[in-house]
Motif scaffolding. Structure first.
Motif, short mmCIF file in Angstrom:
data_model
loop_
_atom_site.label_atom_id
_atom_site.label_comp_id
_atom_site.label_asym_id
_atom_site.label_seq_id
_atom_site.Cartn_x
_atom_site.Cartn_y
_atom_site.Cartn_z
N TYR A 81 -3.74 31.77 -33.42
CA TYR A 81 -4.65 32.97 -33.19
C TYR A 81 -3.26 33.76 -32.28
O TYR A 81 -2.52 33.80 -31.39
CB TYR A 81 -5.38 32.07 -32.47
CG TYR A 81 -6.62 31.90 -33.56
CD1 TYR A 81 -7.90 32.23 -34.04
CD2 TYR A 81 -7.10 30.21 -31.73
CE1 TYR A 81 -8.27 30.82 -34.66
CE2 TYR A 81 -8.13 30.28 -33.14
CZ TYR A 81 -8.88 30.00 -34.58
OH TYR A 81 -10.04 29.07 -34.87
N TRP A 82 -3.61 35.66 -32.93
CA TRP A 82 -2.84 36.27 -32.15
C TRP A 82 -2.78 36.16 -31.13
O TRP A 82 -4.08 36.29 -30.48
CB TRP A 82 -3.05 37.54 -32.15
CG TRP A 82 -2.19 37.91 -32.14
CD1 TRP A 82 -2.63 39.35 -30.92
CD2 TRP A 82 -0.68 39.20 -32.69
NE1 TRP A 82 -1.50 39.98 -31.03
CE2 TRP A 82 -0.47 40.09 -31.36
CE3 TRP A 82 0.71 38.07 -32.77
CZ2 TRP A 82 1.54 40.06 -31.44
CZ3 TRP A 82 1.85 38.55 -32.73
CH2 TRP A 82 2.09 39.28 -31.99
N GLY A 83 -1.98 35.42 -29.72
CA GLY A 83 -1.71 35.88 -28.30
C GLY A 83 -2.73 34.56 -27.67
O GLY A 83 -3.29 35.04 -26.46
N ARG A 84 -3.27 33.35 -28.58
CA ARG A 84 -4.50 32.63 -28.08
C ARG A 84 -3.73 31.43 -28.32
O ARG A 84 -4.25 30.44 -29.02
CB ARG A 84 -5.53 32.98 -28.55
CG ARG A 84 -6.13 34.06 -28.11
CD ARG A 84 -7.28 34.65 -29.70
NE ARG A 84 -8.32 33.67 -29.44
CZ ARG A 84 -9.96 33.55 -30.53
NH1 ARG A 84 -9.24 34.74 -31.70
NH2 ARG A 84 -10.27 32.81 -30.77
N GLU A 85 -2.05 31.19 -26.96
CA GLU A 85 -2.04 29.91 -27.54
C GLU A 85 -2.43 28.45 -27.36
O GLU A 85 -2.66 27.56 -27.49
CB GLU A 85 -0.79 30.32 -26.20
CG GLU A 85 0.57 31.47 -27.10
CD GLU A 85 0.90 31.29 -28.75
OE1 GLU A 85 1.26 30.32 -28.83
OE2 GLU A 85 0.83 32.70 -28.74
N ALA A 86 -3.59 28.50 -26.19
CA ALA A 86 -3.54 27.36 -25.21
C ALA A 86 -4.81 26.83 -26.71
O ALA A 86 -5.03 25.86 -26.99
CB ALA A 86 -4.20 27.73 -24.00
#
Length: 249
Positions: A81-86
């Protein structure tokens, strides 16, 4: 989930395979998905064959015929997901001995070399230690009275802190007496299938929230009822005052 969408297309020349599962029947000597994923009676589940050559599709740690989350691995998977690494690590980084998989959030079972999709993991209701598909509960409510026949419905947990289920059913009927009988019939039908409190609400047609693709937005429907934003035509509860804070009909 989009990760399963391409796998649902199958080969160009293949015809879809449908399997009708009734009241927890036995198939090939094993428990069926209907029996494993719910005790709601008087309904049948239609499970559609899916799959795409070259992809690995598994239902981890479960025997054939048992329902679990579908994991997929193949060139069609996205990476994160873009910008949602965790969050991405938990969804796109699931690992088995043969590689990395995407957790689709979809439920299904493998049987006879076919993958059957049965529902969404986040939609399953756990009541009295049993798991129920909201679609089954909605079908029971809709089949209980002709005022609800062939209408859209939405079911969700009655309250986060207590067991139970709430069901909203659309209708074109406006007669208060008919609606009072309809919500009562639907409530009793669901209550007979579930060992928990039940509340049923009747609303006008096209009032149940949907996505742009037509999927029922059950969580948004629950929020609208709790906040009083959904105009109710009738209601019934198996308890004098249910968790939504409204008096029973």
């Amino acid at each position: 989930m989009e990760a399963l969408l391409l796998r649902a297309s199958g080969p160009d020349a293949a015809r879809p395979v449908f399997t009708a599962l009734g009241d927890g029947g036995k198939r090939l000597g094993r428990l069926t998905a209907a029996e494993l994923l719910g005790r709601v009676r008087a309904t049948a589940a239609a499970l559609r064959r899916v799959g795409s050559p070259g992809d690995r599709v598994v239902v981890p740690a479960l025997p054939a015929g048992a329902v679990g989350e579908i994991w997929v691995s193949g060139p069609g998977n996205c990476q994160r997901y873009w910008g949602r690494e965790a969050e991405s690590a938990g969804v796109f980084g699931a690992r088995l001995e043969d590689g990395t998989y995407v957790r689709t959030g979809d439920l299904g079972c493998l049987d006879g070399g076919e993958l059957f999709v049965t529902g969404r993991l986040k939609d399953v209701l756990t009541i009295g230690g049993e798991n129920y598909f909201p679609q089954d509960i909605e079908a029971v409510a809709g089949a209980a009275h002709e005022a609800f026949a062939h209408q859209r419905a939405a079911a969700w947990p009655l309250d986060e802190s207590a067991p139970g289920v709430a069901v909203v059913v659309e209708t074109t009927v406006r007669d208060p007496q008919v609606l009072a009988r309809a919500v009562r019939a639907a409530g009793i039908a669901v209550a007979r299938a579930l060992p928990a409190p039940v509340s049923v609400f009747a609303v006008a047609r096209n009032q149940v929230p949907r996505t742009t693709s037509g999927k029922t937005r059950r969580r948004d429907c629950a929020k609208d009822v709790r906040a009083g934003r959904l105009p109710l035509l009738a209601q019934w509860s198996s308890t004098p005052i249910h968790a939504e804070g409204r008096d029973s009909a």
